[in-house]
Each structure stands twice: as C-alpha cells, then as structure tokens.
Design a protein around this motif. Structure first.
Motif, PDB file in Angstrom:
ATOM      1  N   PRO A  58      38.230 -18.442  48.784  1.00  7.65           N
ATOM      2  CA  PRO A  58      39.631 -18.837  48.616  1.00  7.65           C
ATOM      3  C   PRO A  58      40.555 -17.744  49.143  1.00  7.65           C
ATOM      4  O   PRO A  58      40.133 -16.590  49.275  1.00  7.65           O
ATOM      5  CB  PRO A  58      39.768 -18.996  47.096  1.00  7.65           C
ATOM      6  N   LEU A  62      45.563 -16.455  46.018  1.00  8.74           N
ATOM      7  CA  LEU A  62      45.442 -17.651  45.176  1.00  8.74           C
ATOM      8  C   LEU A  62      45.917 -17.369  43.747  1.00  8.74           C
ATOM      9  O   LEU A  62      46.687 -18.141  43.167  1.00  8.74           O
ATOM     10  CB  LEU A  62      43.996 -18.143  45.164  1.00  8.74           C
ATOM     11  N   SER A  63      45.485 -16.241  43.227  1.00 14.41           N
ATOM     12  CA  SER A  63      45.842 -15.880  41.859  1.00 14.41           C
ATOM     13  C   SER A  63      47.366 -15.721  41.721  1.00 14.41           C
ATOM     14  O   SER A  63      47.967 -16.208  40.765  1.00 14.41           O
ATOM     15  CB  SER A  63      45.132 -14.570  41.499  1.00 14.41           C
ATOM     16  N   ARG A  65      49.626 -17.123  43.569  1.00 16.12           N
ATOM     17  CA  ARG A  65      50.268 -18.451  43.687  1.00 16.12           C
ATOM     18  C   ARG A  65      50.148 -19.227  42.376  1.00 16.12           C
ATOM     19  O   ARG A  65      51.087 -19.895  41.952  1.00 16.12           O
ATOM     20  CB  ARG A  65      49.649 -19.231  44.848  1.00 16.12           C
ATOM     21  N   VAL A  66      48.982 -19.121  41.746  1.00 10.60           N
ATOM     22  CA  VAL A  66      48.790 -19.829  40.462  1.00 10.60           C
ATOM     23  C   VAL A  66      49.780 -19.288  39.428  1.00 10.60           C
ATOM     24  O   VAL A  66      50.446 -20.053  38.731  1.00 10.60           O
ATOM     25  CB  VAL A  66      47.339 -19.665  39.954  1.00 10.60           C
ATOM     26  N   MET A  67      49.893 -17.948  39.367  1.00  7.96           N
ATOM     27  CA  MET A  67      50.786 -17.351  38.367  1.00  7.96           C
ATOM     28  C   MET A  67      52.241 -17.701  38.656  1.00  7.96           C
ATOM     29  O   MET A  67      53.032 -17.918  37.729  1.00  7.96           O
ATOM     30  CB  MET A  67      50.587 -15.825  38.307  1.00  7.96           C
ATOM     31  N   ARG A  69      53.279 -20.448  40.025  1.00 11.37           N
ATOM     32  CA  ARG A  69      53.463 -21.851  39.598  1.00 11.37           C
ATOM     33  C   ARG A  69      53.581 -21.944  38.078  1.00 11.37           C
ATOM     34  O   ARG A  69      54.349 -22.741  37.556  1.00 11.37           O
ATOM     35  CB  ARG A  69      52.291 -22.708  40.092  1.00 11.37           C
ATOM     36  N   ILE A  70      52.806 -21.106  37.405  1.00  9.47           N
ATOM     37  CA  ILE A  70      52.873 -21.099  35.931  1.00  9.47           C
ATOM     38  C   ILE A  70      54.257 -20.621  35.474  1.00  9.47           C
ATOM     39  O   ILE A  70      54.864 -21.216  34.579  1.00  9.47           O
ATOM     40  CB  ILE A  70      51.740 -20.226  35.350  1.00  9.47           C
ATOM     41  N   LEU A  73      56.709 -23.379  36.051  1.00 12.30           N
ATOM     42  CA  LEU A  73      56.536 -24.443  35.040  1.00 12.30           C
ATOM     43  C   LEU A  73      57.157 -24.036  33.699  1.00 12.30           C
ATOM     44  O   LEU A  73      57.845 -24.833  33.061  1.00 12.30           O
ATOM     45  CB  LEU A  73      55.045 -24.728  34.832  1.00 12.30           C
ATOM     46  N   ASP A  74      56.904 -22.773  33.316  1.00 12.65           N
ATOM     47  CA  ASP A  74      57.430 -22.291  32.035  1.00 12.65           C
ATOM     48  C   ASP A  74      58.956 -22.256  32.049  1.00 12.65           C
ATOM     49  O   ASP A  74      59.599 -22.609  31.069  1.00 12.65           O
ATOM     50  CB  ASP A  74      56.869 -20.894  31.724  1.00 12.65           C
TER      51      ASP A  74
ATOM     52  N   LYS B  15      51.117 -14.507  28.712  1.00  5.88           N
ATOM     53  CA  LYS B  15      50.597 -15.418  29.744  1.00  5.88           C
ATOM     54  C   LYS B  15      50.101 -14.699  30.997  1.00  5.88           C
ATOM     55  O   LYS B  15      49.307 -15.252  31.756  1.00  5.88           O
ATOM     56  CB  LYS B  15      51.652 -16.458  30.110  1.00  5.88           C
ATOM     57  N   GLU B  16      50.565 -13.466  31.214  1.00  5.15           N
ATOM     58  CA  GLU B  16      50.121 -12.711  32.398  1.00  5.15           C
ATOM     59  C   GLU B  16      48.607 -12.483  32.385  1.00  5.15           C
ATOM     60  O   GLU B  16      47.994 -12.287  33.424  1.00  5.15           O
ATOM     61  CB  GLU B  16      50.848 -11.363  32.486  1.00  5.15           C
ATOM     62  N   PHE B  18      46.485 -14.583  31.964  1.00  6.92           N
ATOM     63  CA  PHE B  18      45.805 -15.723  32.603  1.00  6.92           C
ATOM     64  C   PHE B  18      45.352 -15.345  34.025  1.00  6.92           C
ATOM     65  O   PHE B  18      44.376 -15.894  34.525  1.00  6.92           O
ATOM     66  CB  PHE B  18      46.741 -16.947  32.637  1.00  6.92           C
ATOM     67  N   ALA B  19      46.070 -14.405  34.634  1.00  8.11           N
ATOM     68  CA  ALA B  19      45.683 -13.933  35.975  1.00  8.11           C
ATOM     69  C   ALA B  19      44.261 -13.366  35.959  1.00  8.11           C
ATOM     70  O   ALA B  19      43.538 -13.466  36.954  1.00  8.11           O
ATOM     71  CB  ALA B  19      46.674 -12.895  36.464  1.00  8.11           C
ATOM     72  N   VAL B  22      41.988 -16.303  36.218  1.00  9.63           N
ATOM     73  CA  VAL B  22      42.048 -16.858  37.582  1.00  9.63           C
ATOM     74  C   VAL B  22      41.210 -15.990  38.516  1.00  9.63           C
ATOM     75  O   VAL B  22      40.396 -16.492  39.292  1.00  9.63           O
ATOM     76  CB  VAL B  22      43.509 -16.963  38.087  1.00  9.63           C
ATOM     77  N   GLY B  23      41.418 -14.686  38.415  1.00 13.84           N
ATOM     78  CA  GLY B  23      40.670 -13.759  39.272  1.00 13.84           C
ATOM     79  C   GLY B  23      39.169 -13.862  39.066  1.00 13.84           C
ATOM     80  O   GLY B  23      38.391 -13.829  40.017  1.00 13.84           O
ATOM     81  N   GLN B  26      38.097 -17.944  40.116  1.00 10.98           N
ATOM     82  CA  GLN B  26      38.634 -18.691  41.252  1.00 10.98           C
ATOM     83  C   GLN B  26      37.549 -19.102  42.257  1.00 10.98           C
ATOM     84  O   GLN B  26      37.590 -20.200  42.805  1.00 10.98           O
ATOM     85  CB  GLN B  26      39.767 -17.936  41.938  1.00 10.98           C
ATOM     86  N   THR B  47      42.140 -26.085  43.691  1.00  8.40           N
ATOM     87  CA  THR B  47      41.800 -24.965  42.804  1.00  8.40           C
ATOM     88  C   THR B  47      43.035 -24.536  42.007  1.00  8.40           C
ATOM     89  O   THR B  47      42.956 -24.300  40.795  1.00  8.40           O
ATOM     90  CB  THR B  47      41.259 -23.769  43.631  1.00  8.40           C
ATOM     91  N   GLN B  48      44.170 -24.471  42.688  1.00  7.60           N
ATOM     92  CA  GLN B  48      45.428 -24.127  41.989  1.00  7.60           C
ATOM     93  C   GLN B  48      45.724 -25.158  40.898  1.00  7.60           C
ATOM     94  O   GLN B  48      46.051 -24.807  39.768  1.00  7.60           O
ATOM     95  CB  GLN B  48      46.586 -24.118  42.973  1.00  7.60           C
ATOM     96  N   ASP B  49      45.585 -26.438  41.267  1.00  2.87           N
ATOM     97  CA  ASP B  49      45.863 -27.510  40.286  1.00  2.87           C
ATOM     98  C   ASP B  49      44.945 -27.389  39.070  1.00  2.87           C
ATOM     99  O   ASP B  49      45.368 -27.609  37.941  1.00  2.87           O
ATOM    100  CB  ASP B  49      45.666 -28.891  40.932  1.00  2.87           C
ATOM    101  N   PHE B  51      43.581 -24.694  37.826  1.00  2.00           N
ATOM    102  CA  PHE B  51      44.002 -23.592  36.951  1.00  2.00           C
ATOM    103  C   PHE B  51      45.284 -23.927  36.184  1.00  2.00           C
ATOM    104  O   PHE B  51      45.427 -23.540  35.025  1.00  2.00           O
ATOM    105  CB  PHE B  51      44.159 -22.291  37.750  1.00  2.00           C
ATOM    106  N   ILE B  52      46.182 -24.646  36.839  1.00  6.24           N
ATOM    107  CA  ILE B  52      47.423 -25.048  36.143  1.00  6.24           C
ATOM    108  C   ILE B  52      47.053 -25.973  34.976  1.00  6.24           C
ATOM    109  O   ILE B  52      47.549 -25.829  33.858  1.00  6.24           O
ATOM    110  CB  ILE B  52      48.392 -25.768  37.118  1.00  6.24           C
ATOM    111  N   TYR B  55      45.533 -23.979  32.247  1.00  6.03           N
ATOM    112  CA  TYR B  55      46.558 -23.217  31.513  1.00  6.03           C
ATOM    113  C   TYR B  55      47.288 -24.125  30.513  1.00  6.03           C
ATOM    114  O   TYR B  55      47.511 -23.746  29.362  1.00  6.03           O
ATOM    115  CB  TYR B  55      47.550 -22.616  32.512  1.00  6.03           C
ATOM    116  N   GLN B  56      47.625 -25.323  31.000  1.00  5.05           N
ATOM    117  CA  GLN B  56      48.363 -26.236  30.121  1.00  5.05           C
ATOM    118  C   GLN B  56      47.500 -26.777  28.979  1.00  5.05           C
ATOM    119  O   GLN B  56      48.001 -27.119  27.925  1.00  5.05           O
ATOM    120  CB  GLN B  56      48.943 -27.394  30.953  1.00  5.05           C
TER     121      GLN B  56
END
Lengths: 141, 190
Positions: A58, A62-63, A65-67, A69-70, A73-74, B15-16, B18-19, B22-23, B26, B47-49, B51-52, B55-56
């Motif tokens: 990937p 990627l990480s 971008r995910v954060m 997006r989070i 969202l928040d 929430k940070e 969560f990275a 992801v790491g 992933q 993959t992004q979806d 993880f989102i 998270y939710q």
C-alpha cells in the motif's frame, strides 16, 4: 502413480517437501501425462500471479490519509448538532416569542386597567354623548 | 503496546492511537483487498474504507476474537460488497462463470509446451486468466482461497474469520483449487 495421487502431491512437490521416492514418482508421471503437466503448470501460473499481487505494497501515506479522514469525520460529527438540540432550538425560539407576546399583553392590560381607574373630572360628567352639546356650555365657563 | 490497550485508549478519546493500528495492519487489509479486487488503487481505497469502518465500529468490538480476525472480517465483507455493488464486476463474473462452465472438462492442454513459467508470468493476458478464474469462484471458495493464498492464514484462523469449521474450510479450499484449475484450463481453450 495415477493422476489423482499425483495431483494431490503438487503442493508438497512445489514446496520440496516430498520424499525422494514420491518425488521421483511424481516427476515420472508428469513426464508421461499431459493432463497432470497442464494442471501443474496452471498451478504454478496461479501461484506466481498471486505472489506478484501479494508483493504489492500500500502507499506510504495510507495511514496519514486514514487519520485525515477520521479527523474530517469527527469534525463533521461535532458540527452537526445532536438531534435533541436540533428539535430544541425551534421550540425554544417559539416559546420565547410566545412569552414575549404574553408579557406584552399583560403589560398592556395593566396599563389599560390603570388608566381606567383614574377619576373622571366633574365637568366631563356633564357631557352627554347622546346629544350635541351647545357651544354655550363651554363658552360660559 | 498490545492491541487491547491501544483500543482502550482510543475508546477513551485518544483517537491518534488508531494510527498505530493502521500502521500495524494496513498490509494485511491491503493484501486481502488485492485478493478480491486485483487493482492497487481500488485496494488502497478499500483499505481506507475498511479502517474507517473499523474505527466507527470500534465501540462494538468485544474482544472475543483477535483484533486482526475482526479486521479480516470487515475487509472480506467490504471486498465482497464492493464486488457485488459493481455492475461491471458482476457482468464480468457472470461471463466468466458461463465460459468456465461451458468449457469444463478434462484438463488436457499444457499452457505452452516448452515455455518457461517465468515467461508465461510476465504476460498480462495470463495474469488476467488467473484473476478471472479467481473472480469466477463462488464467494465462500473465493474468500477461503484469498485468506489462504494471499494472507497465508492457517485453516483454523480462516475458519474463525468465516465463522465455520476447519473441516469446512479444508473442503472449501480443495473445491476452490479444483475449480480454479478447471477454469484456468477452460480459459486457456477459449
């Protein structure tokens, strides 16, 4: 060795996990059987395609971008008020308007009743609205 | 830091953290998505979806299974949903199924006599054969083979992810392999 037993050994053969005897049997069968050779080649092909896809990685960010997006969202979640507040806001607005109107009416009524209770001057009692007063009444004063 | 500890901190508002998850996971999620989609960009988006979604749904993670098992389930479901929702993918799959069934039979033709498998590999057409053959497998066989071949998971873990028994996974894998090679042979002859 028949076709079925040969094909059953393909995975182990590819991984080099067979004993020398079985390996020789598989190889001799493959030399004489086109069907099994075909299947074996297709297995190799499939394995290699899967391996090449597995080797893809990937993207580096990627990480991140995910954060991101989070976070987005928040933030959106925080901006959108909770449902009870969405209902409460117009209710409070209507209630405050109704209260303002009611206070206005009460104050108006109080003033009206206050002015009504004032004593009427004696001379005004002489005025009869039913008839037109002679101007002399006022002229004589 | 253990997954459970990280999850606890995230649920407490950090929430940070969560990275970190992801790491750590992933590649695992990306590989699973690749197994279903065969496209790097699509797999990255998915993959992004995943993880989102994870998270939710984190407050609902009970910790009965490993976090990775839970994540695999989300990734598999998201991949299957993506495939189901894409009309082009469905049409392609139906076509491949039809072609595969029509040509089912004995496997008698070697790919290319005397040709080195390495040479065969580099041909895009042959890669597409394999991808099409994989895509035309029934969903449960496809899931089993992706988890086994792309993620190198043992049958026990595959069974846990698919909520079935190890015996059922073994049978699925055998059928999947058999179907895969039949379909490959059929495509070879189209």
């Amino acid at each position: 060795m028949n076709c079925q037993s040969c094909q059953n050994e393909f995975d182990a053969y590819r991984q080099g996990k067979l004993s020398r005897d079985v390996m020789t049997s598989v190889e001799s069968h493959l030399e004489t059987c086109n069907t099994c050779t075909g299947i074996y080649r297709q297995q190799i092909l499939a394995e290699r395609v899967i391996k090449s896809e597995k080797e893809l990685q990937p993207g580096l960010f990627l990480s991140t971008r995910v954060m991101a997006r989070i976070d987005k969202l928040d933030n959106e979640h925080l901006k959108s008020a909770p449902s009870f507040a969405r209902v409460l806001k117009p209710v409070l607005l209507s209630a405050s308007m109704a209260a303002a109107i009611a206070i206005g009416i009460v104050i108006g009524n109080l003033q009206y009743s206050g002015s009504k209770s004032e004593k009427i001057p004696a001379e005004l009692t002489l005025i009869d609205d039913a008839v037109i007063e002679s101007v002399d009444v006022f002229a004589n004063e | 830091m253990a997954d459970a500890e990280i999850i606890k901190l995230i649920l407490q508002g950090d929430k940070e953290k969560f990275a970190l998850l992801v790491g750590q996971y992933q590649k695992l999620v990306f590989r699973t998505c690749m197994g279903f989609l065969h496209d790097k960009d699509d797999s990255e988006d998915l993959t992004q979806d995943v993880f989102i979604q994870a998270y939710q749904s984190l407050p609902r993670f009970r910790g009965n299974a490993a976090f990775s098992t839970w994540l695999y389930r989300i990734a598999v479901n998201a991949s299957l949903n993506k495939i189901r929702k894409s009309p082009m993918m469905l049409i392609k799959q139906q076509f491949d199924n039809f072609a595969g069934d029509k040509k089912e039979g004995e496997l008698s033709v070697p790919l290319t006599d005397g040709e080195d498998p390495e040479t065969i590999m580099i041909r895009d057409e042959h890669v597409k054969w394999v991808q099409r053959a994989l895509d035309s497998l029934p969903e449960n066989q496809r899931t089993a083979i992706v988890l086994s071949k792309y993620d190198d998971l043992p049958q026990k873990e595959i069974a846990e992810i698919m909520d079935t028994t190890e015996g059922a996974v073994e049978a699925l894998l055998q059928r999947a392999k058999k179907n895969l090679y039949k379909k490959l042979a059929a495509q070879r002859r189209i």
